[in-house]
Every structure is written in structure tokens, then in C-alpha cells.
Write a protein that holds these residues in place. Structure first.
Motif, short mmCIF file in Angstrom:
data_model
loop_
_atom_site.label_atom_id
_atom_site.label_comp_id
_atom_site.label_asym_id
_atom_site.label_seq_id
_atom_site.Cartn_x
_atom_site.Cartn_y
_atom_site.Cartn_z
N UNK A 22 0.79 -0.86 -0.04
CA UNK A 22 0.24 -0.24 -0.07
C UNK A 22 0.57 1.29 -0.11
N UNK A 185 -1.22 -0.48 10.78
CA UNK A 185 -2.13 0.41 11.21
C UNK A 185 -2.57 1.38 12.42
N UNK A 186 -1.42 1.64 12.97
CA UNK A 186 -0.60 1.57 14.77
C UNK A 186 0.07 2.67 14.48
N UNK B 94 -9.87 -1.92 7.66
CA UNK B 94 -8.94 -0.93 9.01
C UNK B 94 -9.59 0.38 8.73
N UNK B 97 -9.18 6.44 10.36
CA UNK B 97 -8.74 7.34 12.26
C UNK B 97 -9.43 8.89 12.02
N UNK B 130 -7.34 1.14 21.69
CA UNK B 130 -6.80 0.65 19.73
C UNK B 130 -5.91 -0.39 19.66
N UNK B 134 -9.05 -2.36 15.59
CA UNK B 134 -9.58 -1.30 15.09
C UNK B 134 -9.67 -1.48 13.87
#
Lengths: 219, 211
Positions: A22, A185-186, B94, B97, B130, B134
Motif C-alpha cells: 500500500x 495501522x497503528x 482498517x 482514523x 486501540x 481497530x
């Protein structure tokens, strides 16, 4: 100027796939090599080979000869966090550290990381804020060939460059594991670290290729 | 308590998560991932896939996984599905955010595996949201959703009883053996113990002699 060929290892972990395939990182990689395909891959086609965070060191160990030959042929090997290069390359010290995921909850808290040499070109791409998320360990004792680029306030090395041990190639290693967190994704700092580290690797490799080409020109 | 026998599939250097050694009454066989091809899985009440498994390899051995499930096995899937290695699995999605408040977990259906631990407890790990989930590995139609996250209530934990036998328990986040322990063993161990106790007590394997 020749642009370096960048390859990255996909160990099949979900966070490897998400980070590699990605954007914003996908554009940095010319080749993706699946871990179990490394033995039948001609690594000399690459200038930079990145071992993605948490690639299983048990499966890197049998490849150590091939990876060292890649560096001795002029390549840059990048061992990211939790690939534990001390377990499969000689002369690397490592001391694990207890990871504190919560240090930043204290007002004014500081993880204490710093760029080791403000004059080093990596500092045009990375700041202390980009590498500040948490610690997993330190390269200790630090071998004289390992030039620290990121360290704690107590001088515990978190990222080094070694242009001597495998000359004309180089080894870059870090205990920090940004690919894992970015790919899960953190933790936004980890994305920033990669968006600084990858351009630095490519820029510095471009210079190394140019200087080798200049050396090769007959006087 | 039924004594369970589990296969822990690891793909990382070093020891398995310390919690594994603290769970009582069950046997865990710990193997690095590429060793599992040659093992007979039919003895295992569940096969636990750690969050760092090589999903390319799992795609290759999908027929072995499916045969095990067809025989009544259970598969615990941790982390995000990047390469759907079974027909029941879909790629992880995902969440955008949108801030901490939207990382709140919700108990969609009570389940014995999570008796005594609330969704509120799981939302915050030492004050930080989180860690637990998530986003979602979208479940098969008809799966039992245990926890969801965010305003869209996307499935984080789900359990799927396969029509052809066997079951899949999927957790889309930091792996259970680690995330449940983030507040320490006093809270984490009882929760983990219940998960493995339930998997053993409800095992779909043919009955075997008591060990």
C-alpha cells in the motif's frame, strides 16, 4: 545518476503485506521477495535489500551466508527491528529491553531518543520525533565498525550503519520496528520514520554507487 | 476441567508469549510455522495462529487446514487477514482514523469465552484505546459476532461454526495472548484461561481417552 534498485522481503505477515503493497510506501520498492524464495533469488540484482520488521530470525539464519555475500558484492542490507541480526551475523551485540507502550501518557514525558550525529546526512530526513515511539532493545556492546545514528540519552544504540565490515557493501540495522506498527495501522510516528528512512537509504546508496563508478574509471 | 491439547503456531524468533506457560490444565505444543506441515493436527482441540503467521504459507497448506476443520477442529486466527487463506476469510478492513472515542468496543453477543471481562475493560489497555482492535476481518454471513468496534460496529471478534464441521474464532487485533495481558496477569490470565477452557470443553474432536 543511477537510481538504486530497492528490494524488500515479505515474510507473509499481515503487516508486511499492508506496509509493502500500500501507499505511501509501495512506491519505494522495485522488487518484493518472499522470504522462502530468497535462496533461489539472485540478490546481486538489488542495491538495497530490506529485511522487514519481525521477519523470523530462525529462517534468516540459514540465509546468513547469502546475505553476507550480497553485502560483500556491494549491496546494502537493512535489518529492521525484531529481525535480531545478532542471532545470524557475527560481531553484533544486543541487549533486549522491556517495551513500555505507555511512557507518553505522562505530561512532558520523553522517551529520550536522539540523533547521534547531527551532522550526518540521515538528519536531513529523520528527526528524533520520527524515531520516538518505543524501545525493544539496544545494540550492546557496540562494535567499533557500527556507527550509531540513533541512540538513547544514555548512549544505547538503536540504529547503526556499518560501511566497513562487509565493504564495499554496508549493513544498516535498527532495533526499532516501524514496519510492524505502520503495517498494522497503528502509531503514526512509525509511518514518519519510514518516510524519512527510505529516502535516506536511497539517497545515500545513490552516492555510494556514484562514488564506486568514479573509482572504477581508469586514471 | 477438560484437559485440552493445542497447537501454538509461532513465526517469530525467541520464546512464545509468556502467558502461554501460565495457563493451567492444558497442553500447548509450540512449533515454528514451517514445521506444522509435517504434524498430525487431528489430536489438537484447536490450532492457534499467532498474529505474525506467514499467510502465504497458510494459503499453500489450506487443504490441510480445511481437512482439520472438517474433522471437527478449531482454528484461532489472530491479527489481520491480508491473504484470505480459507474461503471463510476476507481481507482485513482498517477503520478510518476518526479519534479515540470511536475506538470503543461493544459486546455484540455474550459468550462464555469472555465471561467476566467487559468490552469497556478491553477498550482501554492501561488507559489507551486501540490495542484490542481497530478494524475488521469481515465475518461470514451468520457468524456470531462477539465484539465490534466503532460507530459502524464492524466485527473484531467472531466465531463461525462451519456447516461442514469445525469452527473458526477470529480476532482482528494484537494477538489475544498479548493484548489480554497488557494490564497484567491478574486481569489477563483468567480471561485467557476461560478461552482455552471453553475451546477444550466444547472440542469438536471425537472423544478420546482421558490423559
Amino acid at each position: 545518476m543511477t537510481r538504486p534498485v530497492v528490494a524488500i522481503v515479505d515474510g507473509g505477515q499481515h503487516y508486511h503485506h499492508a506496509a509493502i503493497a500500500r501507499e505511501p510506501l509501495a512506491r519505494f520498492f522495485d522488487h518484493v521477495v518472499y522470504l522462502r524464495d530468497i535462496p533461489r533469488t539472485d540478490l546481486s540484482a538489488f542495491d538495497i535489500l530490506i529485511l522487514t520488521c519481525r521477519t523470523n530470525a530462525y529462517y534468516l539464519a540459514p540465509l546468513a551466508g547469502q546475505l553476507q555475500a550480497f553485502m560483500r558484492g556491494g549491496g546494502t542490507l537493512v535489518a529492521m527491528g525484531e529481525t535480531f541480526p545478532h542471532a545470524w551475523l557475527p560481531d553484533i551485540g544486543f541487549r533486549p529491553m522491556q517495551t513500555d507502550f505507555w511512557w507518553w501518557l505522562e505530561p512532558g514525558a520523553d522517551l529520550g531518543l536522539r540523533m547521534s550525529d547531527p551532522a550526518h546526512p540521515i538528519c536531513r530526513h529523520l528527526t528524533r520525533d520520527d524515531v520516538t515511539f518505543h524501545l525493544h532493545g539496544a545494540f550492546e556492546p557496540l562494535h567499533p565498525n557500527h556507527k550509531p545514528l540513533v541512540e538513547t540519552k544514555d548512549g544505547e544504540c538503536q540504529l547503526f550503519e556499518d560501511v566497513t565490515s562487509y565493504a564495499p557493501g554496508r549493513l544498516v540495522a535498527t532495533t526499532l520496528d516501524p514496519f510492524f506498527h505502520h503495517g498494522a495501522f497503528f502509531m503514526p510516528a512509525t509511518t514518519r520514520m519510514l518516510l524519512g528512512m527510505l529516502p535516506w537509504l536511497i539517497e545515500s546508496e545513490t552516492g555510494r554507487i556514484a562514488s564506486r563508478a568514479a573509482d572504477a574509471v581508469p586514471a | 476441567m477438560t484437559r485440552g491439547k493445542f497447537l501454538f503456531v509461532q513465526n517469530a524468533w525467541g520464546d512464545p508469549p509468556p502467558a502461554l506457560a501460565m495457563i493451567r490444565g492444558h497442553r500447548f505444543d509450540v512449533f515454528q510455522q514451517y514445521e506444522i506441515d509435517r504434524l498430525d493436527w487431528s489430536e489438537y482441540d484447536a490450532v492457534y495462529l499467532s498474529m505474525s503467521v506467514d499467510q502465504i504459507h497458510l494459503v499453500e497448506i489450506a487443504p490441510k487446514i480445511e481437512a482439520y476443520l472438517d474433522g471437527g477442529g478449531a482454528l484461532v486466527v489472530n491479527g489481520h487477514v491480508a491473504r484470505p487463506f480459507l474461503p471463510e476469510l476476507r481481507r482485513y478492513e482498517p477503520m478510518p482514523r476518526r479519534g479515540l472515542a470511536e475506538l470503543r468496543l461493544r459486546r455484540e453477543n455474550e459468550h462464555p469465552m469472555f465471561e467476566g471481562v467487559s468490552a469497556e475493560t478491553l477498550t482501554l489497555r492501561r488507559g489507551v484505546a486501540g490495542f484490542y482492535g481497530r478494524g475488521s476481518n469481515p465475518p461470514p454471513e451468520g457468524a456470531l459476532v462477539i465484539h465490534s468496534v466503532g460507530p459502524d460496529r464492524v466485527a473484531v471478534d467472531w466465531l463461525w461454526e462451519r456447516p461442514g464441521g469445525g469452527r473458526i474464532f477470529a480476532h482482528a487485533g494484537v494477538e489475544l495472548l498479548a493484548v489480554l495481558m497488557l494490564e497484567g496477569p491478574e486481569q489477563g490470565l483468567p480471561a485467557l484461561q476461560r478461552i482455552f477452557d471453553w475451546l477444550a470443553a466444547t472440542s469438536g474432536l471425537p472423544a478420546r481417552e482421558a490423559a
